[in-house]
Enzyme design. Structure first.
Site, PDB file in Angstrom:
ATOM      1  CE1 TYR A 154      -4.081   1.930   0.592  1.00 21.97           C
ATOM      2  CE2 TYR A 154      -2.876   2.996   2.376  1.00 21.97           C
ATOM      3  CZ  TYR A 154      -3.985   2.936   1.539  1.00 21.97           C
ATOM      4  OH  TYR A 154      -4.976   3.894   1.650  1.00 21.97           O
TER       5      TYR A 154
ATOM      6  CE  LYS B 101      -3.697   4.643  -1.556  1.00 21.07           C
ATOM      7  NZ  LYS B 101      -4.657   5.015  -2.602  1.00 21.07           N
TER       8      LYS B 101
END
Ligand SMILES: NC(=O)c1ccc[n+]([C@@H]2O[C@H](COP(=O)([O-])OP(=O)(O)OC[C@H]3O[C@@H](n4cnc5c(N)ncnc54)[C@H](O)[C@@H]3O)[C@@H](O)[C@H]2O)c1
Length: 250
Positions: free
Chosen positions: A153, A157
């Site tokens: 993640y 991001k």
């Protein structure tokens, strides 16, 4: 307020959570809204609940499928006439410590957030350049700086930040701005899926001592997507109650 009257806003992951809150906000301000999501049932419910004067489309689109994304953007510009705002909001989590992240979980998380965001931005660039106007908002996260148990993640991001800054450079001379929003802890189905004890512990670290509402994010998006924000590009806007500032001793 009707400042989005005549504007067309496309939102990925628009069926629930932040996407739905932003769709509701843009529609309330007069925009024609195009939602894309993989969850057809929730998408249909969302389309029912959004009050709108201008047109509202809801399409089943998997942002990892570039051909489907190209077709969706072509359908949106074909039926609604233009594309002013793209919101790259679709994202998923598959949290684990780095040695336990499977190949599938790595590729799934990067595929939706980062590659999906790229697919949509690439497809949107053509129509936005032809109009000489565009706003691209992509969803990073406060986690982009690094977070235990979220290597996939975080990589996605952080990648969104690099993608956004480059879109900003390439779009600048064409009237296209590109910015990212980095939310903290916002009350959505994604946050609800987190372990309760971990969520409570993290909420305790928020300087404002409470989680955010999807409307807080919609407010930030409504600003970045506006004509008024025309000189703002390449930024990452933290909307997190101060959580990313650093330690808060109380
Ligand atoms: N809620 C938070 O606290 C928080 C914090 C930081 C960042 N974010 C980011 O904000 C964005 C929205 O988060 P949310 O909390 O509303 O999440 P959510 O899980 O509630 O909603 C995400 C939506 O994306 C859709 N989606 C998933 N895969 C897709 C795909 N391949 N193609 C199209 N749609 C797809 C889902 O069906 C869902 O409707 C995400 O990018 C997330 O990473 C959220």
């Amino acid at each position: 307020m009707n400042r989005y009257h005549g504007r067309v806003v496309a939102i990925t992951g628009g069926a629930q959570g932040l996407g739905l809150a932003m769709a509701t906000r843009f529609a309330a301000e007069g925009a024609a809204v195009a939602l894309a999501d993989v969850n057809d049932r929730v998408l249909a419910d969302a389309a029912e609940t959004i009050p709108h004067d201008a047109e509202l489309r809801a399409d089943v689109v998997d942002v990892t499928d570039s051909a489907r994304v190209d077709a969706w953007i072509a359908e949106v510009t074909g039926t609604l006439g233009r594309l002013d705002v793209l919101v790259n909001n679709a994202g998923i989590i598959r949290d684990n410590r780095v040695e336990d992240i499977t190949d599938d979980d790595w590729h799934a998380v990067l595929g939706v957030s980062l590659t999906g965001g790229f697919h949509c931005a690439r497809a949107a660039f053509g129509p936005m350049k032809r109009q000489g106007y565009g706003r691209i908002i992509s969803f990073s996260s406060m986690s982009w700086r690094g977070n235990f148990g979220q290597a996939n993640y975080v990589a996605a991001k952080a990648g969104i930040v690099g993608l956004t800054r480059t879109l900003a450079l390439e779009g600048a001379r064409h009237g296209i701005t590109a910015n990212a929003i980095a939310p903290g802890l916002i009350e959505t189905p994604m946050l609800a899926s987190m372990n309760g004890a971990a969520r409570d512990k993290l909420t305790g670290k928020v300087p404002m001592r409470h989680t955010g509402r999807p409307e807080d994010i919609a407010e930030a998006a409504a600003f970045l997507a506006s004509e008024a924000a025309g000189y703002v590009t390449g930024v990452v806007l933290d909307v997190d109650g101060g959580l990313s500032i650093g330690s808060s001793i109380r």
